[in-house]
Design an enzyme around this catalytic site. Structure first.
Site, PDB file in Angstrom:
ATOM      1  N   HIS A  55       0.861  -1.188   0.000  1.00 27.61           N
ATOM      2  CA  HIS A  55       0.000   0.000   0.000  1.00 27.61           C
ATOM      3  C   HIS A  55       0.895   1.235   0.000  1.00 27.61           C
ATOM      4  CE1 HIS A  55      -2.632   3.135   1.608  1.00 27.61           C
ATOM      5  NE2 HIS A  55      -3.656   2.396   1.205  1.00 27.61           N
ATOM      6  N   ASP A  89       0.920   4.147   1.415  1.00 31.69           N
ATOM      7  CA  ASP A  89       1.281   4.697   2.723  1.00 31.69           C
ATOM      8  C   ASP A  89       2.243   3.780   3.461  1.00 31.69           C
ATOM      9  OD1 ASP A  89      -0.346   6.950   2.373  1.00 31.69           O
ATOM     10  OD2 ASP A  89      -2.092   5.937   3.225  1.00 31.69           O
ATOM     11  N   LYS A  90       2.058   2.466   3.311  1.00 35.70           N
ATOM     12  CA  LYS A  90       2.955   1.528   3.978  1.00 35.70           C
ATOM     13  C   LYS A  90       4.324   1.471   3.304  1.00 35.70           C
ATOM     14  CE  LYS A  90       1.294   0.796   7.450  1.00 35.70           C
ATOM     15  NZ  LYS A  90       2.117   1.117   8.602  1.00 35.70           N
ATOM     16  N   GLU A 114      10.273  11.751   7.038  1.00 30.19           N
ATOM     17  CA  GLU A 114       8.988  11.620   6.347  1.00 30.19           C
ATOM     18  C   GLU A 114       9.243  11.235   4.891  1.00 30.19           C
ATOM     19  OE1 GLU A 114       6.371  11.855   8.161  1.00 30.19           O
ATOM     20  OE2 GLU A 114       7.326  12.750   9.920  1.00 30.19           O
ATOM     21  N   GLU A 170      14.478  15.734   9.666  1.00 27.94           N
ATOM     22  CA  GLU A 170      15.616  16.213  10.428  1.00 27.94           C
ATOM     23  C   GLU A 170      16.378  15.041  11.032  1.00 27.94           C
ATOM     24  OE1 GLU A 170      12.313  17.281  11.387  1.00 27.94           O
ATOM     25  OE2 GLU A 170      12.514  18.617   9.664  1.00 27.94           O
ATOM     26  N   LYS A 201      -5.620  -4.587   0.482  1.00 28.73           N
ATOM     27  CA  LYS A 201      -6.284  -4.162   1.715  1.00 28.73           C
ATOM     28  C   LYS A 201      -7.224  -5.279   2.160  1.00 28.73           C
ATOM     29  CE  LYS A 201      -7.493   0.222   2.057  1.00 28.73           C
ATOM     30  NZ  LYS A 201      -8.156   1.534   1.821  1.00 28.73           N
ATOM     31  N   PHE A 211      -8.010  -4.237 -10.651  1.00 30.56           N
ATOM     32  CA  PHE A 211      -7.073  -3.584  -9.738  1.00 30.56           C
ATOM     33  C   PHE A 211      -5.654  -3.931 -10.214  1.00 30.56           C
ATOM     34  CE2 PHE A 211      -6.028  -3.034  -4.884  1.00 30.56           C
ATOM     35  CZ  PHE A 211      -5.170  -1.997  -5.198  1.00 30.56           C
ATOM     36  N   ASP A 242      -1.912   5.826  -6.239  1.00 27.18           N
ATOM     37  CA  ASP A 242      -2.272   6.801  -5.216  1.00 27.18           C
ATOM     38  C   ASP A 242      -0.997   7.204  -4.478  1.00 27.18           C
ATOM     39  OD1 ASP A 242      -3.706   8.417  -3.524  1.00 27.18           O
ATOM     40  OD2 ASP A 242      -4.590   6.795  -2.355  1.00 27.18           O
ATOM     41  N   ALA A 243      -0.853   8.467  -4.143  1.00 25.92           N
ATOM     42  CA  ALA A 243       0.323   8.916  -3.406  1.00 25.92           C
ATOM     43  C   ALA A 243       0.329   8.331  -1.996  1.00 25.92           C
ATOM     44  CB  ALA A 243       0.353  10.447  -3.339  1.00 25.92           C
ATOM     45  N   ARG A 268       0.205   7.769   7.787  1.00 22.17           N
ATOM     46  CA  ARG A 268      -1.221   7.946   7.485  1.00 22.17           C
ATOM     47  C   ARG A 268      -2.057   6.722   7.834  1.00 22.17           C
ATOM     48  NH1 ARG A 268      -2.441  11.026   1.845  1.00 22.17           N
ATOM     49  NH2 ARG A 268      -1.659   9.056   1.019  1.00 22.17           N
ATOM     50  N   LYS A 269      -1.461   5.715   8.430  1.00 22.10           N
ATOM     51  CA  LYS A 269      -2.209   4.500   8.766  1.00 22.10           C
ATOM     52  C   LYS A 269      -2.044   4.170  10.246  1.00 22.10           C
ATOM     53  CE  LYS A 269      -4.238   3.481   4.913  1.00 22.10           C
ATOM     54  NZ  LYS A 269      -4.290   4.905   4.513  1.00 22.10           N
ATOM     55  N   LYS A 271      10.578   7.707  13.129  1.00 15.30           N
ATOM     56  CA  LYS A 271      10.990   8.396  14.352  1.00 15.30           C
ATOM     57  C   LYS A 271      11.924   7.527  15.179  1.00 15.30           C
ATOM     58  CE  LYS A 271       6.581  10.870  14.545  1.00 15.30           C
ATOM     59  NZ  LYS A 271       5.334  11.118  15.295  1.00 15.30           N
ATOM     60  N   LYS A 294      11.494   9.914  20.483  1.00 10.55           N
ATOM     61  CA  LYS A 294      10.164  10.445  20.231  1.00 10.55           C
ATOM     62  C   LYS A 294       9.150   9.557  20.952  1.00 10.55           C
ATOM     63  CE  LYS A 294      12.398  12.646  16.811  1.00 10.55           C
ATOM     64  NZ  LYS A 294      13.870  12.621  16.671  1.00 10.55           N
ATOM     65  N   ASP A 321       6.033   9.577  20.924  1.00  9.40           N
ATOM     66  CA  ASP A 321       4.956   9.070  20.081  1.00  9.40           C
ATOM     67  C   ASP A 321       5.154   7.588  19.834  1.00  9.40           C
ATOM     68  OD1 ASP A 321       3.424  11.326  19.689  1.00  9.40           O
ATOM     69  OD2 ASP A 321       4.454  11.941  17.861  1.00  9.40           O
TER      70      ASP A 321
END
Length: 402
Positions: free
Chosen positions: A16, A18-19, A44, A57, A176, A244, A252-253, A258-259, A279, A283, A285
């Site tokens: 995918h 995003d992955k 990123e 960074e 998916k 597909f 798709d970008a 995003r997941k 990260k 961090k 998060d």
């Protein structure tokens, strides 16, 4: 909470878009941590048709110091990016590991952030950001995960394994899954709907080849879900839009982070909002979400509850957490406040400071790319990988409660 209901979670494959971005970002994190265990990374990634762009960074001894790249470092980063795309399996006209355009916009970490995080004098190392982080565990599966997300991940993992081995050569990387389960008396008992959309080779959207693909997907799902979960009443939606063939970053970008619900508990538990991939473990998060899962899982593994949510909060530059909250949703064998006190007594946790978390879990290692697809939780602890999935704190919890 209700005892009888339907609940749905989804997963996305390593292909995918995003992955793909998450895995590239974490491959970069692993590269820097392999050079410098104290590296600071916030990477990123954006992926689109025949292009990968990095931004963010970093600070890394021997790689990027005093605003300068060490000789060969830029080439090494590009090699890691291309190898990651290659291992995922992208050799398509619209996205090919060898011919894609690569841009690197990584630069030095902000000195103002660094001064808040770095240890100095009597100041302990502070958290890399403010925020809230959640951990969760329940006894619905052997992995102590909510069943819908656990099964959604495993469906795609098996399909990916068959694609890589050649057992399912008609599959392409992007896919998916989505699983809807019926709960009775608070426990999952049946699948009411299964959705799987998978990128495929030309021709597998009609006739006998389409039937072959759909039969294959059904066999995978049947092998993942417990016996009796699939019935004549289960609704199937396999490639419901039809063809597909165009997929991944060409279709798709993709962007890092995003997941976040796929990465965690499939919507069955709260999320603090911060993504993990790209990260380094200063961090919170990332690292505090990992320790929160570790604590929740060990509480359930110790039979102190059948369901547990934990929240932690931090301020940037401050070492100790601002709060610790435990909620066993009425399933605990001891009071939730007592569990909070017990966690605070366990010295090996280092007061749940960023340094204490990293030390206890061994997070300053290149272990992150494996976590960037098919969920960060519910995985098998293996050597240095997925240490937050270990259940080695159960006896310490019981001792702290004695």
């Amino acid at each position: 909470m209700r005892s009888d209901f339907l609940f749905t979670s989804e997963s996305v494959s390593e292909g995918h878009p995003d992955k793909v971005s998450d895995q590239i970002s974490d491959a970069v994190v692993d590269l820097f941590l392999s050079k410098d265990p104290e590296a600071r990374v916030a990477c990123e990634t954006m992926t689109t048709t025949q292009r990968v762009v990095l931004s963010g960074e970093i600070r890394c001894k021997g790689v990027f110091e005093n605003g300068e790249w060490a000789p060969g470092s830029l080439d090494e980063i590009e090699q890691v990016v291309r190898q990651t795309v290659r291992e995922i399996g992208y050799e398509q006209d619209g996205f090919h590991w060898e011919t894609l355009i690569f841009e690197n916009h990584l630069h030095g970490q902000s000195a103002h952030i660094a001064q808040g995080v770095d240890a100095s004098g009597n100041k302990d190392e502070g958290a890399g950001d403010q925020g809230i982080m959640f951990g969760f565990a329940c006894d619905e599966t052997p992995d102590l995960m909510p069943a819908p997300i656990d099964y959604s991940h495993k469906i795609l993992e098996r399909m990916a394994a068959d694609r890589h081995s050649g057992a399912a050569p008609f599959l392409e990387p992007d896919s998916k899954s989505q699983v809807t389960l019926r709960y009775k008396d608070g426990k999952p008992v049946a699948a009411t709907a299964i959705v799987v959309s998978t990128q495929h080779a030309e021709g597998y959207d009609k006739g006998e080849k389409e039937a072959e693909l759909k039969a294959y997907v059904k066999s995978v799902v049947a092998g993942v879900l417990p016996d009796g979960f699939i019935s004549d009443d289960t609704a199937w939606h396999i490639n419901p839009t039809g063809s597909f063939v165009i997929g991944g970053p060409d279709g798709d970008a993709g962007l890092t982070g995003r997941k976040i619900i796929v990465d965690t508990y499939g919507g069955a538990a709260p999320h603090g909002g911060g993504a993990f991939s790209g990260k380094d473990p200063t961090k919170v998060d990332r690292s505090a979400a990992y320790i929160a899962r570790y604590l929740a899982k060990n509480i359930v593994a110790a039979d102190l509850a059948t369901r547990c949510t934990i929240q932690l909060s931090y301020a940037i530059g401050v070492s100790k957490p601002l709060s610790l909250y435990v909620d066993t949703h009425g399933t605990g064998t001891v009071d939730d406040a007592t569990l909070e006190e017990a966690i605070g007594k366990i010295e090996k946790l280092g007061g749940l400071t960023p340094r204490g978390i990293r030390t206890h879990l061994g997070l300053n290692k290149p272990i992150y790319r494996k976590s960037a697809a098919y969920g960060h939780f519910g995985r098998t602890a293996d050597g240095d990988f997925f240490p937050w999935e270990k259940t080695d704190l159960a006896e310490d919890l019981k001792a702290a409660l004695a």
